[in-house]
Design an enzyme around this catalytic site. Sequence first.
Site, PDB file in Angstrom:
ATOM      1  CB  VAL A  65     -17.505 -17.219  18.841  1.00  0.00           C
ATOM      2  CG1 VAL A  65     -18.616 -16.201  18.696  1.00  0.00           C
ATOM      3  CG2 VAL A  65     -17.276 -18.003  17.562  1.00  0.00           C
ATOM      4  CG  ASN A  91     -26.320 -15.206  13.617  1.00  0.00           C
ATOM      5  OD1 ASN A  91     -27.069 -15.913  12.937  1.00  0.00           O
ATOM      6  ND2 ASN A  91     -25.428 -14.390  13.060  1.00  0.00           N
ATOM      7  CB  SER A 143     -28.608 -25.423  10.276  1.00  0.00           C
ATOM      8  OG  SER A 143     -28.801 -25.593   8.888  1.00  0.00           O
ATOM      9  CE1 TYR A 157     -23.549 -24.475   9.392  1.00  0.00           C
ATOM     10  CE2 TYR A 157     -25.146 -25.984   8.430  1.00  0.00           C
ATOM     11  CZ  TYR A 157     -24.835 -24.753   8.976  1.00  0.00           C
ATOM     12  OH  TYR A 157     -25.827 -23.805   9.116  1.00  0.00           O
ATOM     13  CB  ALA A 159     -21.454 -33.483  13.012  1.00  0.00           C
ATOM     14  CB  SER A 160     -21.217 -28.262  14.235  1.00  0.00           C
ATOM     15  OG  SER A 160     -21.789 -27.515  13.176  1.00  0.00           O
ATOM     16  CE  LYS A 161     -25.107 -23.977  12.548  1.00  0.00           C
ATOM     17  NZ  LYS A 161     -25.199 -22.762  13.358  1.00  0.00           N
ATOM     18  CB  ILE A 190     -31.364 -17.401   5.174  1.00  0.00           C
ATOM     19  CG1 ILE A 190     -32.234 -18.293   6.072  1.00  0.00           C
ATOM     20  CG2 ILE A 190     -31.680 -15.919   5.366  1.00  0.00           C
ATOM     21  CD1 ILE A 190     -33.714 -18.291   5.775  1.00  0.00           C
TER      22      ILE A 190
HETATM   23  P1  NAP Z   1     -22.527 -15.134   7.097  1.00  0.00           P
HETATM   24  O1  NAP Z   1     -23.245 -14.309   6.107  1.00  0.00           O
HETATM   25  O2  NAP Z   1     -21.220 -15.746   6.725  1.00  0.00           O
HETATM   26  O3  NAP Z   1     -22.357 -14.305   8.445  1.00  0.00           O
HETATM   27  C1  NAP Z   1     -21.757 -14.917   9.557  1.00  0.00           C
HETATM   28  C2  NAP Z   1     -21.677 -13.942  10.713  1.00  0.00           C
HETATM   29  O4  NAP Z   1     -20.984 -14.582  11.789  1.00  0.00           O
HETATM   30  C3  NAP Z   1     -20.925 -12.700  10.371  1.00  0.00           C
HETATM   31  O5  NAP Z   1     -21.469 -11.587  11.056  1.00  0.00           O
HETATM   32  C4  NAP Z   1     -19.495 -12.989  10.869  1.00  0.00           C
HETATM   33  O6  NAP Z   1     -18.891 -11.775  11.211  1.00  0.00           O
HETATM   34  C5  NAP Z   1     -19.800 -13.863  12.096  1.00  0.00           C
HETATM   35  N1  NAP Z   1     -18.744 -14.802  12.427  1.00  0.00           N
HETATM   36  C6  NAP Z   1     -18.263 -15.841  11.701  1.00  0.00           C
HETATM   37  N2  NAP Z   1     -17.287 -16.470  12.366  1.00  0.00           N
HETATM   38  C7  NAP Z   1     -17.138 -15.817  13.543  1.00  0.00           C
HETATM   39  C8  NAP Z   1     -16.294 -15.981  14.655  1.00  0.00           C
HETATM   40  N3  NAP Z   1     -15.359 -16.949  14.706  1.00  0.00           N
HETATM   41  N4  NAP Z   1     -16.423 -15.131  15.699  1.00  0.00           N
HETATM   42  C9  NAP Z   1     -17.345 -14.154  15.671  1.00  0.00           C
HETATM   43  N5  NAP Z   1     -18.168 -13.935  14.650  1.00  0.00           N
HETATM   44  C10 NAP Z   1     -18.063 -14.756  13.583  1.00  0.00           C
HETATM   45  O7  NAP Z   1     -23.428 -16.373   7.576  1.00  0.00           O
HETATM   46  P2  NAP Z   1     -25.014 -16.499   7.672  1.00  0.00           P
HETATM   47  O8  NAP Z   1     -25.466 -17.212   6.466  1.00  0.00           O
HETATM   48  O9  NAP Z   1     -25.622 -15.204   8.025  1.00  0.00           O
HETATM   49  O10 NAP Z   1     -25.122 -17.512   8.907  1.00  0.00           O
HETATM   50  C11 NAP Z   1     -25.411 -17.070  10.225  1.00  0.00           C
HETATM   51  C12 NAP Z   1     -25.858 -18.271  11.075  1.00  0.00           C
HETATM   52  O11 NAP Z   1     -27.008 -18.868  10.488  1.00  0.00           O
HETATM   53  C13 NAP Z   1     -24.816 -19.387  11.180  1.00  0.00           C
HETATM   54  O12 NAP Z   1     -24.858 -19.948  12.463  1.00  0.00           O
HETATM   55  C14 NAP Z   1     -25.283 -20.392  10.138  1.00  0.00           C
HETATM   56  O13 NAP Z   1     -24.861 -21.693  10.429  1.00  0.00           O
HETATM   57  C15 NAP Z   1     -26.793 -20.256  10.278  1.00  0.00           C
HETATM   58  N6  NAP Z   1     -27.552 -20.713   9.104  1.00  0.00           N
HETATM   59  C16 NAP Z   1     -27.491 -20.016   7.926  1.00  0.00           C
HETATM   60  C17 NAP Z   1     -28.257 -20.463   6.852  1.00  0.00           C
HETATM   61  C18 NAP Z   1     -28.305 -19.703   5.540  1.00  0.00           C
HETATM   62  O14 NAP Z   1     -29.032 -20.158   4.657  1.00  0.00           O
HETATM   63  N7  NAP Z   1     -27.615 -18.586   5.376  1.00  0.00           N
HETATM   64  C19 NAP Z   1     -29.031 -21.620   6.959  1.00  0.00           C
HETATM   65  C20 NAP Z   1     -29.049 -22.319   8.157  1.00  0.00           C
HETATM   66  C21 NAP Z   1     -28.311 -21.845   9.236  1.00  0.00           C
HETATM   67  P3  NAP Z   1     -17.310 -11.491  11.007  1.00  0.00           P
HETATM   68  O15 NAP Z   1     -16.946 -11.888   9.618  1.00  0.00           O
HETATM   69  O16 NAP Z   1     -17.193 -10.024  11.298  1.00  0.00           O
HETATM   70  O17 NAP Z   1     -16.646 -12.320  12.064  1.00  0.00           O
END
Ligand code: NAP
Length: 258
Positions: A65, A91, A143, A157, A159-161, A190
């Site tokens: 991205v 996402n 988030s 993080y 601040a970004s969200k 999650i």
């Molecule tokens: P994750 O398990 O680390 O997965 C992140 C996903 O984003 C992966 O598919 C990764 O794929 C992709 N990604 C990361 N950096 C990227 C980049 N520069 N360009 C393109 N793709 C990229 O994280 P997650 O926990 O599922 O989080 C997903 C979203 O939910 C995020 O926005 C996070 O802030 C939000 N969130 C998560 C939680 C939680 O509890 N898990 C809570 C609140 C919000 P590649 O490695 O193939 O690039």
Amino acid sequence: MAFSMKDKNVIITGGSKGIGLGITTSFAREGANLIFTGRDLESGEGLAKDLQHQGLNVEFFQADVLDFNKTKELFKYAKEKLGSIDILVLNAGIYPETRIEDMEVEQWDMVHDVNLKSIFVSTKEVLPYMKDNAHGRIVIVSSITGNRVGNPGLAHYSASKGGVNGFVKTAALELAKYKITVNTVEPGNIMTPGMKNVLGEEYIKNQEATIPSGKLGTPEDIAYAIMFLASDEASYITGQTIIVDGGQILPESALDIN
Ligand code: NAP
């Protein structure tokens, strides 16, 4: 059966792992024609093959991205391949943990570039296609952190969200006249590989103790809320957020969780 995504043309960023994996799989099973992105070719192509073997219309497009030219290419490719773009789910996001006193400016910038700047760029670049269509749904994964609560080690993080939710309010206003809605989903905690690898088992145990539902959520819990906001039925909802957190932000104190 959730909200029907039959014949909807959908793009999902960061769609191969964690919450993104749940979103990709859920949308594909509900009948979407789908292109998902990520940086990691192996996991992306692996997931695409798995879903294609199940007869689902899914394709992986390798893209960081942070590569804004690639973002342009992605939408151009999707238009050529699918004919239109109905739904964009943003996402992809990162949450590396560092306390403010140890945080370098470069770390701050990286988190903002991935989590916030890319949201602006993707929204701007998809706009001509959705305008042409006189229809569009943009759903962004934000988030609770930064919008409802703080979290030590995640100031950049947070601040970004918080920025994402601010962006959405004005984007919704500007795009309403084109029949494009822009909304966010705010996950609580999650269970994902990112959560396990970056924040660790002890963090997860502590979080569980603060969640009235008594457990972390699943990627599908987030996918269903996104699917609702992306559905035809949600056409009158824009600039809003759905919190999906098992009640985590509700208690005034730990004593209120029983
Ligand atoms: P994750 O398990 O680390 O997965 C992140 C996903 O984003 C992966 O598919 C990764 O794929 C992709 N990604 C990361 N950096 C990227 C980049 N520069 N360009 C393109 N793709 C990229 O994280 P997650 O926990 O599922 O989080 C997903 C979203 O939910 C995020 O926005 C996070 O802030 C939000 N969130 C998560 C939680 C939680 O509890 N898990 C809570 C609140 C919000 P590649 O490695 O193939 O690039």
